[in-house]
Each structure stands twice: as C-alpha cells, then as structure tokens.
Design a protein around this motif. Sequence first.
Motif, short mmCIF file in Angstrom:
data_model
loop_
_atom_site.label_atom_id
_atom_site.label_comp_id
_atom_site.label_asym_id
_atom_site.label_seq_id
_atom_site.Cartn_x
_atom_site.Cartn_y
_atom_site.Cartn_z
N LYS A 223 -2.57 15.33 78.83
CA LYS A 223 -3.38 14.32 79.54
C LYS A 223 -4.60 13.92 78.71
CE LYS A 223 -4.06 17.09 83.00
NZ LYS A 223 -3.30 18.25 82.48
N SER A 224 -5.29 14.94 78.15
CA SER A 224 -6.48 14.63 77.36
C SER A 224 -6.09 13.86 76.10
CB SER A 224 -7.21 15.92 76.97
OG SER A 224 -7.52 16.66 78.12
N THR A 225 -4.96 14.21 75.53
CA THR A 225 -4.50 13.51 74.32
C THR A 225 -4.20 12.06 74.64
OG1 THR A 225 -3.52 15.60 73.59
CG2 THR A 225 -2.81 13.61 72.46
N GLY B 107 -15.49 17.53 81.51
CA GLY B 107 -16.07 18.72 82.11
C GLY B 107 -15.29 19.94 81.67
N GLU B 108 -14.26 19.70 80.86
CA GLU B 108 -13.37 20.79 80.46
C GLU B 108 -13.67 21.30 79.08
OE1 GLU B 108 -9.34 20.45 81.31
OE2 GLU B 108 -10.00 20.26 83.38
N GLU B 109 -14.03 20.37 78.19
CA GLU B 109 -14.18 20.75 76.79
C GLU B 109 -15.56 20.34 76.29
OE1 GLU B 109 -9.79 19.87 75.03
OE2 GLU B 109 -10.75 18.29 76.17
N ILE C 20 -12.50 10.34 83.05
CA ILE C 20 -13.15 11.52 83.62
C ILE C 20 -12.14 12.65 83.52
CG2 ILE C 20 -14.23 12.56 85.65
CD1 ILE C 20 -15.77 10.09 85.15
N ASP C 21 -12.42 13.63 82.67
CA ASP C 21 -11.46 14.70 82.40
C ASP C 21 -12.10 16.04 82.74
OD1 ASP C 21 -9.39 16.21 81.47
OD2 ASP C 21 -9.58 15.65 79.37
N SER C 22 -11.88 16.62 83.86
CA SER C 22 -11.00 16.17 84.92
C SER C 22 -11.80 16.11 86.23
CB SER C 22 -9.87 17.18 85.10
OG SER C 22 -10.44 18.40 85.54
MG MG Z 1 -7.13 18.45 79.00
#
Ligand code: MG
Length: 448
Positions: free
Chosen positions: A100-102, A123-125, A169-171
Amino acid sequence: MARTATRFVCGQCGHDSAKWMGQCPGCGEWNTLAEEAAPGPASRGGAPRGRAVRPVALADVAAPRIPRLRTGIGELDRVLGGGLVPGSLVLLGGSPGIGKSTLTSMALGNLAGAGRRTLYVSGEESAAQIKLRAERLPGAALQVPVVAETDLDTVLATLEAERPEVCVIDSVQTLHAAELSGAAGSVGQVREVADRITRLAKARGIAVLLVGHVTKEGALAGPRVLEHLVDCVLQFEGERERTYRTLRALKNRFGSTNEAGVFEMAGGGLVEVADASARFVGEATRAPGSVVLAAMEGSRPLLVEVQALVSPSELVPPRRVANGIDRNRLALVLAVLGRHAGVGVGSADVFVNVAGGVRVDEPGADLAVALAVASAARGVVAGDGERPIACFGELGLSGELRSVAHPDRRAAEARKFGLAPLVSPDSAPTVRAALKAALGAPPRARAA
Ligand code: MG
Ligand code: TYD
C-alpha cells in the motif's frame, strides 16, 4: 467547535452510555461500545434549530466536469474510474506488507513529477524510512514532501497550511484525535479521524488517499465504519510472499466497481501486469491436477492456473486446504464431485491452489476446481497433454453446470492463447460430461 465530553455508543443497538462497558446494557453484546465525541448542545425534540433551505431541481444543479488527477499508474487510474477526483476520499485497504505504501508513494511521485502539489503523511514510518523506499521507486518519488506525524490536529493544520492537491494518509489507524481517549486505531478514533479528514478534504478540494489496514478476517479495520464515509474503497489483495497483487474497487462513487488491476512487486516498486493471462498460461504446468480457469477480473477476462493435489491422509477428518478460493466453495465442489461424478476423495487430503497468489471469488471457478481435483485424484492430465485445458462454469448442487457472466469474453481470451476447445456450461451440461470432455472416460468404463 470545542469538544469536551465524550460518550460511548453501541455499534449494534445504538445504546448510549457515559462510560465504557465491556457488555452493552442495551443488547447484551460484548465489545460493541465505541467512543464518540459528544455533539454540541443541540435541542432534542421540539422546534428545529436549523434554518430551512430551498431544494433545487436536479435539472438545475450545476455539475461541472472536473478533470481528474491521473496518478500515472494505468491500472490504478482505471480502477479509480479514470483518476482521482479532486476533493474525494479514497480508502485503500490491504494486509500489512502487500504494498500500500509503495503504491501510494509511486502515485504521489508521478503526480509531483507532473507538477501537482502533493503531501505524504505517515504515522507508520519515519521520514528517513519513507526516503529509503522512495529511492527504490521510479519517477519523481523523491520530490514528494513528507510529514511523519500521528496527531490528527497537527495533520489537519498542516493540510490547511500546505493545501496539497493530493494527499496520502498512511495509515488512518495510526492517527490519533486528542479529544478521544481511545487508543489510535480503535473504532471511535478511526471514525473521528476519517470524519474530520473528510470534512477538510471536501472543503478544500484535496483528493485524499487514506491507507487502511485490513484485519485477519479481511474486513477493513474499524468495522466497516469507514466504507460509507469515503467515496471509493479499493482493496489491495494477494499474498505477501507471492509476486502478484490485485487491486479491486469495492465501492466507487465515480466509476465502476467492475474494474481490477494486476500488479507485480519487483525490485523497483510495483509493476503493472497488463498481460497477466499470458504470464499465467505460460507458467501453467502440464501435469495431473492442473487446469486453466477463464476467470473475470472485473470486466477483464483473466486466465489463471488452478492446481489440486489429492493425497492419502492419516488424519481424521482429512485436510481441505484452499488457497485463492473460498474454503466453503471447495467443500461444495468436493460434495458434488462425490455425489454426481463418481470422484470420491473422502479419506484423502485435498489441496487446491490458484497459482501466482491470485484470488478468485466467483462461482465460475467451480468447474476449474472440480476438474483439477478429479484430474489429480485420477492421476490423468487434463486436455491433450500439450496445452493446458481451459474451463469455467458454476456447479449446481444436482451436478449440473450453470452459466456465469461474460461467457463470450472468457472464451475469446482462452482462444487468444490457443486454449480451445474450452470446457464450459455451453459445451457440457453436467459436471460428469465436463469430466469426460477434459479427462476422458473414467478408469472403470475404459477397462470395460
Ligand atoms: Mg505501509
Ligand atoms: P509496503 O508498501 O511497505 O507495504 P504496506 O504499506 O502495504 O505494508 O511494501 C511491501 C513490501 O514490498 C515490503 O516488504 C518490501 C517490498 N518491496 C519490494 O519488494 N520492492 C520495492 O521496490 C519496494 C518499495 C518494496
């Protein structure tokens, strides 16, 4: 508007409580109470406090055609119905590690490269982690401005200040609304986060791609609370260890939900697989237990290999393992095979696999599963031994083959790859006749 108090509302019966409880006093269900921000001091009952507005005839409504923002990823644009609509909210769901992020980083990179204002909120990385990924990606992924932040108010203020045209917005599960006490990712939090982002996106015309994790059961976390809020729900499916991933629209206010795209995870990001049928047919084995299913991925035909293995079992009950198809559907096919086609696999382990990590969720896959299992059980190669055999069709409970959608497109795709004749409800009225066409006469009849 300042929000001070919160309340807890049952997702089942709507019971409203001032404090959290494990069991709902209203309906007796467990873990259904979710935190919500309390509304302002609106009047309950009596005269309405709002101001009446004049309805407009639909014919008089001005609806300018707003050009879409193309992400430059053909399969994604097609599934979206032609690109992102400004001011719309797209929820992209998928299990962790699926890409998803890719996918969203690549889309923003292309948009940034085309001169659009973009913003990637994670907010994840950390920003450094996002950079490491972007370095592997093609296009202008390194030009995308990033913000590593989990506080909802900060994110909203940043959006307001930066006014991007497209934002990721992740995630949604990692953002946290300070006025609610629940942990980030809880139902109340996810709902509040999505609601406030939606309002800002609509007001400012920002197209938002909201990334959401999918729970083990396959539901978008925050029990479907987001699906009705957003304009479009996309599901990214496949298995992390496998190469192929499919992107499907489950809901789309601006396009068809019949579209699906196929991707492959490569060293430099996701690659669109436009010729998926050619790949799968090329990789198909010519061994007992293998057939090609002429499936539909949305409105596109797709040929995929279905494999089965039937082996003596030590276990009671024996194993039934289904990868890429529904387990209950496999049970139904095995029951019909046993009852109406003389193929009993009662005490054997049965494994069924759709090659390449593809998932087929359509009744048209029944016949492929039946032929693969029968071919494996008898140890006979389906078809003429040179080319794999292609098929499609739904199995009825009395052993009949039922027609499914788009038989012409499926047949044309099979013909394109030289897989003819095809076994389908048009060529065989029953599963028994289909087995005969694909595998020849059963061993007992041959001996006689
Ligand atoms: Mg991700
Ligand atoms: P990611 O997009 O982070 O998944 P998600 O956001 O859905 O959790 O990436 C998924 C996996 O893809 C990750 O384990 C690393 C791998 N990957 C590649 O194989 N090639 C690449 O170019 C990139 C960027 C990631």
